[in-house]
Each structure stands twice: as structure tokens, then as C-alpha cells.
Design an enzyme around this catalytic site. Structure first.
Site, mmCIF file in Angstrom:
data_model
loop_
_atom_site.group_PDB
_atom_site.id
_atom_site.type_symbol
_atom_site.label_atom_id
_atom_site.label_comp_id
_atom_site.label_asym_id
_atom_site.label_seq_id
_atom_site.Cartn_x
_atom_site.Cartn_y
_atom_site.Cartn_z
ATOM 1 N N LYS A 194 9.738 47.670 21.223
ATOM 2 C CA LYS A 194 10.575 46.607 21.789
ATOM 3 C C LYS A 194 11.231 47.050 23.094
ATOM 4 C CE LYS A 194 10.984 43.808 17.676
ATOM 5 N NZ LYS A 194 11.785 43.317 16.556
ATOM 6 N N ARG A 217 9.050 48.603 10.388
ATOM 7 C CA ARG A 217 7.890 47.753 10.727
ATOM 8 C C ARG A 217 7.299 48.302 12.018
ATOM 9 N NH1 ARG A 217 7.003 43.345 13.865
ATOM 10 N NH2 ARG A 217 5.580 41.766 13.050
#
Ligand code: HH2
Length: 293
Positions: free
Chosen positions: A239, A274
Site C-alpha cells: 500500500k 493479507r
């Protein structure tokens, strides 16, 4: 203190038998020590770091075999990108992307399958075809989603998001980001359990309606979420904060930073992370678990 303790024990309850589970008094339990890996399988043309990589069900299958062999407990199959600015995908299109893959995975692998969707009808079909868990980035706000999971007897992930993917990064604001995220997640988890779900994972939703400072605060204070009975899932893989903190503009070059972020989350009690790079994370987590004893 935490670093001196052994790995924490986590479990998920199902009301039906799933691969790797053992029968317990009121259903079937999957349990693990430390932090489990959830591998990401995006069947999308436009995901921010791996869009277009999976071309068909054969390709998905070999990718999942590799993730499972590397140590993923669960794979998370998604057919709609939720990156900042993403446009919603129609239900029929999302179903067309994920359902054939889920059917093959359920028939040909032993890995737990999570369906990453906020659409109850896509979730229902995915569960019917063999998915074991629902990952809902809208935090189980839609009562139909809770009904679908309760009927199927499966756990769900409740994730926190402020706004929606289209506009969530325009001007996210909080008075107390940790307090607000915590109170939302506890309310959603309690109401899901009261409606008949066997287990709920909670997820602070890094990058979903949050500035990089908000993400940092949530990570540093993750213990506030992990002190409850709900396993905490953290998704920081590739991210944008990793670009900011490590200067990597190309998302697929952010795996080392993702490992560091997730090890930090694990030290604060994350039960599951994740990730795109399962093999890299498995290597780092295995060494880390041995070192801390
Ligand atoms: N992040 C993404 C998607 N789903 N689910 C949970 N529970 N937590 C997350 O942090 C999370 C999630 C976004 O990542 P990715 O799937 O890699 O990208 P895209 O949404 O562009 O497909």
C-alpha cells in the site's frame, strides 16, 4: 513484554466442516499459533499492484497451489478493485470473474477460500460453490451480508472503511482514529455474532479512508484492537504508505516493506496478515517465530 511471550493462539469457528478443521463442541475449529498468512488473488484488470495478472482459472489455480505450498492458510479471491478512486463493478461482472475460479479452487485444493466482496449475492454464490469465509471491506453494514454468512455457517471479516473507494481518500478525518475504528469494529462484530455467525475477524482497514498518519497510528496502537477476543487481520501489502516510508513508487517493488509492516503488526498481536508475496512473508515469519521462541 509481548516479545518475551510465546506466539499467541488464534482460532476461527465454522458451523460446517472445512479443510484443516477439527470438530469441537459446537462446530469445527481452525486454529493456529502466531500470525497466519492470507494470500491475495485478485481476478481484476485494475487492482493497484497486480491487476490483470490472473488471466484464467488455470492460472489462478497454479498461483493458489504456489501460495498454499508456501504457507498460506487462506486465499482471498476478489473480483472488484477497492483501490482509491476505483469505480464499482456490476454484480454480474464480479460474479463472472470470481465464481468459476472459486469452484475450481474448492474442487482442486485444500486451502481455505475467502471471498472478498461486499455484494451479498456474490458472497452467497461463492459460499455455495465452496468458499469458506467472507471478507467484506464495507464492514458487514449490509444486513443481507450477515444473513448470507449466518445461513452458510461461516465466519466473516469486518473491515473498517470511512466513505467508499471512489472518494475515501479525498479528505479523511477523525477525532480519534483508533477509538472510532475500534468502536465501529466491536459493534459490527458483536451484532454479527448475535445474528448467528460463528466467528468474526476484525480489520482496521489500512488505506480505506485514512491518511498515512492515520495508518501509522492504527499500526502503533494495534494492541488496542488485538486485546479483544476477535482475531485481528491487517492488510498493508504494497500500500501507498510503503511508498512514502521506503521510497518505492512501483507497487510490485514494495514487498520487503510489506514484510516489515506485517512483522510489526504481528508483534502487536495481528492474528493474520493479507499479503501478495506469500513466500517472502512465510520466510520472514518463520525466522521471526523461531527467534522469539
Ligand atoms: N485491502 C484491499 C482489498 N481488500 N480486505 C481486507 N480485509 N483488508 C484490506 O486491507 C484489504 C482488503 C486492497 O488491496 P488489493 O486487493 O491488493 O488491491 P485492489 O483493491 O486494488 O484489488
Amino acid at each position: 513484554m509481548t516479545a518475551l511471550m510465546g506466539p499467541e493462539h488464534h482460532s476461527l469457528l465454522f458451523y460446517k466442516e472445512v479443510p484443516g478443521s477439527r470438530a469441537v463442541r459446537c462446530g469445527y475449529e481452525v486454529s493456529w499459533n502466531g500470525t497466519a498468512l492470507m494470500g491475495i488473488l485478485n481476478i481484476t484488470p485494475d487492482s493497484f499492484s497486480d491487476g490483470g495478472r490472473i488471466e484464467d482459472a488455470d492460472c489462478a489455480l497454479s498461483c493458489v497451489h504456489a501460495m498454499s505450498a508456501s504457507g498460506a492458510l487462506i486465499v482471498d479471491v476478489g473480483g472488484e478493485s477497492t483501490r482509491p478512486g476505483a469505480q464499482p463493478v456490476p454484480e454480474v461482472e464480479e460474479a463472472k470473474r470470481v465464481l468459476p475460479v472459486i469452484e475450481r479452487l474448492a474442487a482442486e485444493t485444500e486451502v481455505l477460500i475467502s471471498i472478498d466482496t461486499s455484494k451479498p449475492r456474490v458472497a452467497r454464490e461463492a459460499l455455495r460453490l465452496g468458499a469458506h469465509l467472507v471478507n467484506d471491506v464495507t464492514g458487514l453494514k449490509n444486513p443481507q451480508m450477515i444473513e448470507v454468512c449466518a445461513e452458510a455457517g461461516v465466519p466473516a471479516v469486518a473491515m473498517h472503511m470511512q466513505g467508499n473507494p471512489h472518494s475515501m481518500q479525498q479528505n479523511p478525518r477523525y477525532h480519534d482514529v483508533v477509538g472510532e475504528v475500534e468502536s465501529f469494529l466491536l459493534t459490527q462484530a458483536e451484532s454479527a455474532l448475535a445474528s448467528g455467525l460463528p466467528s468474526v475477524l476484525i480489520d482496521p482497514g489500512l488505506g480505506f479512508g485514512k491518511t498515512i498518519e492515520h495508518n501509522l497510528t492504527l499500526l502503533r496502537e494495534l494492541r488496542r484492537l488485538s486485546r479483544f477476543d476477535y482475531p485481528v487481520l491487517v492488510g498493508g501489502s504494497r500500500k501507498r504508505m510503503i511508498e512514502q516510508w521506503a521510497g518505492r513508487s512501483e507497487p510490485s517493488n514494495r514487498d520487503f516493506g510489506s514484510v516489515a509492516l506485517h512483522l510489526f503488526a504481528a508483534s502487536k498481536g495481528a492474528a493474520m496478515v493479507r499479503v501478495h508475496d506469500v513466500a517472502g512473508h512465510a520466510q520472514a515469519f518463520n525466522v521471526w517465530e523461531v527467534l522469539r521462541g
